[in-house]
Design an enzyme around this catalytic site. Sequence first.
Site, PDB file in Angstrom:
ATOM      1  N   GLU A   1     -61.063  55.745 -29.592  1.00  0.00           N
ATOM      2  CA  GLU A   1     -60.502  54.801 -31.281  1.00  0.00           C
ATOM      3  C   GLU A   1     -61.373  54.518 -31.459  1.00  0.00           C
ATOM      4  OE1 GLU A   1     -57.013  52.467 -29.335  1.00  0.00           O
ATOM      5  OE2 GLU A   1     -56.734  52.045 -31.709  1.00  0.00           O
TER       6      GLU A   1
ATOM      7  N   SER B   1     -48.630  50.222 -27.294  1.00  0.00           N
ATOM      8  CA  SER B   1     -48.307  50.028 -28.644  1.00  0.00           C
ATOM      9  C   SER B   1     -46.652  49.810 -28.686  1.00  0.00           C
ATOM     10  CB  SER B   1     -48.354  51.646 -29.321  1.00  0.00           C
ATOM     11  OG  SER B   1     -48.032  52.432 -28.835  1.00  0.00           O
TER      12      SER B   1
END
Length: 264
Positions: free
Chosen positions: A181, A46
């Site tokens: 996720e 990320s």
Amino acid sequence: MNKVTLHTLSACKKAGEKFTVLTAYDACFAHVVSEAGVEVILVGDSLGMVLQGQNSTLPVTMNDMTYHTASVAKGNMGAMIMADMPFMSYATPEKTMENAALLMQAGAHIVKIEGNAWLAESVSLLFERGIPCCVHMGLTPQAVNTLGGYKVQGRDRDSAKQMIEDAVRLEQAGASMLLLECVPSLLAAEITQAVDIPVIGIGAGVETDAQVLVLHDMLGITPGRRPKFVKNFMEEATDIHSALQNYVIAVKQGSFPGPEHSFE
Ligand code: KIV
Ligand code: NA
């Protein structure tokens, strides 16, 4: 904090105690995050979006990941350091071994790869060579182009059944942890019960063994639309230290995530 090991985290799962995961990409944040009692620091890819301003994680390189992993290792005060293997760095078992070794040498204690049962061979090879591995399942952002967007996964019966089977297969192959996720809370709860290894969730409901968020998201400084599963912990805090502590407490108490952060 005492040094967190895989043993610490399995003991948490057995005792029904939740643990906390948070991303960090540099020494200073690694220091405050580990001091707040976060058990696992994720050096997430990320960082492509958060630090580099890219619009996906695909441009992130092995050099980026080793640089940030080494920085985190310098500031860390006893947390387990999990490093993401970036896009295509684990495309074949051979590449996986070489690149995972570089992350371990930079200071990681465990690597994370995105996918499902196709990773079983690499997971076994890594484990046999002394490299623990977490498999990131459900919404796998490196596959955004085949998934057709950042969407909740495992919504229909067949894909849910497949995800449970794959989770069990990966545990058998030697995975030390799983990360789910954006999957429905009920499915995440089923997977958490189906395996003995710890399961970390993000947008996966409150029933997983642990929670993870992106640091900049929970500090409320990520520009643009906030995903449903994110809570801004700065809203009820006077400084970053207390925001981090409140996150740890909320996860341990099971008050975060709430239904408003989860998918049914
Ligand atoms: O890269 C990352 O920060 C991650 C988390 C969102 C799980 O993989
Ligand atoms: Na990631």
